[in-house]
Scaffold this active site. Structure first.
Site: not given
Ligand code: PGA
Length: 255
Positions: A170, A216, A15, A13, A98, A176, A238, A100
């Protein structure tokens, strides 16, 4: 059917990262890592990178996904992109729900349900994200929250349609933050999700469903997480932005 029979899916992902030039470069670096892998490999890219990603991934088996889609086919929704528009340019996958999107853009369980419906109607497949916040975990309501999110998102989704859905568990507190769920915590919730799918649909559907962990996941913890019986892959933020790290995770999922 057991884990060994489900094919793991490792999805990056990205982002709000990567320009068109960077997209082409990163995918060309991922290509050799994905070749012959024992898992499916996917990249979820910003809308502006989709053309470049499809072009760069051509012939490689790397799947390209959007990160969201709107629930309407078209209309007065400034700044939005419909599932039809994605299908029209050859995209076959999209993330939906998601955390976010839920946290920063007012996404609710109901809008997630509407977006899932729109994506399926347009012929897309979906990675559906669910997960609890730290507060919810500390209150001991992780199972209830995940069940609620899942039940609402899948409202009206048939047993045939759910074959086009991957569930990504998640935990919000792990995204993150560098704070990964332990393999046992990930396994516990992924197993609960599978049990709920069995209840909502049937055992066969539940056992065939791909359930990812995300939050993570990285080159050092992927082995342990992906070893778990009910963890069928990862949604990686990430650590998907560097080919070397992403490659290690692809290897872990291919064992
Ligand atoms: P992270 O993100 O790997 O950077 O924690 C995962 C995600 O948000 O999908």
């Amino acid at each position: 059917m057991k884990k060994g029979v489900r094919k793991a899916v490792i999805a990056g992902n990205w982002k709000m990262n990567k320009t068109v030039g960077e997209t082409a470069r990163l995918i060309s670096e991922i290509k050799p890592l994905a070749e012959g892998a024992g898992c499916d490999v996917m990249v979820c890219v910003p809308f502006t990178d989709i053309f470049a990603a499809l072009e760069a991934a051509r012939g490689s088996g790397i799947k390209v996904s959007a990160q969201n889609c709107h629930w309407a086919e078209s209309g007065a929704f400034t700044g939005e992109i419909s599932a039809e528009m994605l299908a029209d340019i050859g995209v076959e996958w999209t993330l939906i729900g998601h955390s976010e999107r839920r946290q920063y853009f007012g996404e609710t369980n109901i809008t997630v349900q509407k977006r899932v419906r729109a994506a399926l109607n347009a012929g897309l497949s979906v990675i559906l994200c669910i997960g609890e916040t730290l507060d919810e975990r500390e209150q001991g309501i992780t199972s209830e929250i995940c069940a609620l999110q899942l039940k609402i998102a899948l409202g009206g989704v048939s047993a045939e349609e759910i074959k086009r859905i991957i569930i990504a568990y998640e935990p919000v507190w792990a995204i993150g933050t560098g704070k990964t769920a332990t393999a046992a915590q990930a396994e516990e919730v992924c197993a609960e999700i599978r049990a709920l799918l069995a209840k909502l649909y049937n055992t066969e559907t539940a056992e065939a469903s791909v359930i990812q962990y995300g939050g993570s996941m990285n080159a050092s913890n992927a082995d342990e997480l992906l070893d778990k019986e009910n963890v069928d892959g990862g949604l990686i933020g990430g650590a998907s932005l560097k080919a070397a790290d992403f490659g290690v995770i692809i290897k872990s999922a291919s064992r």
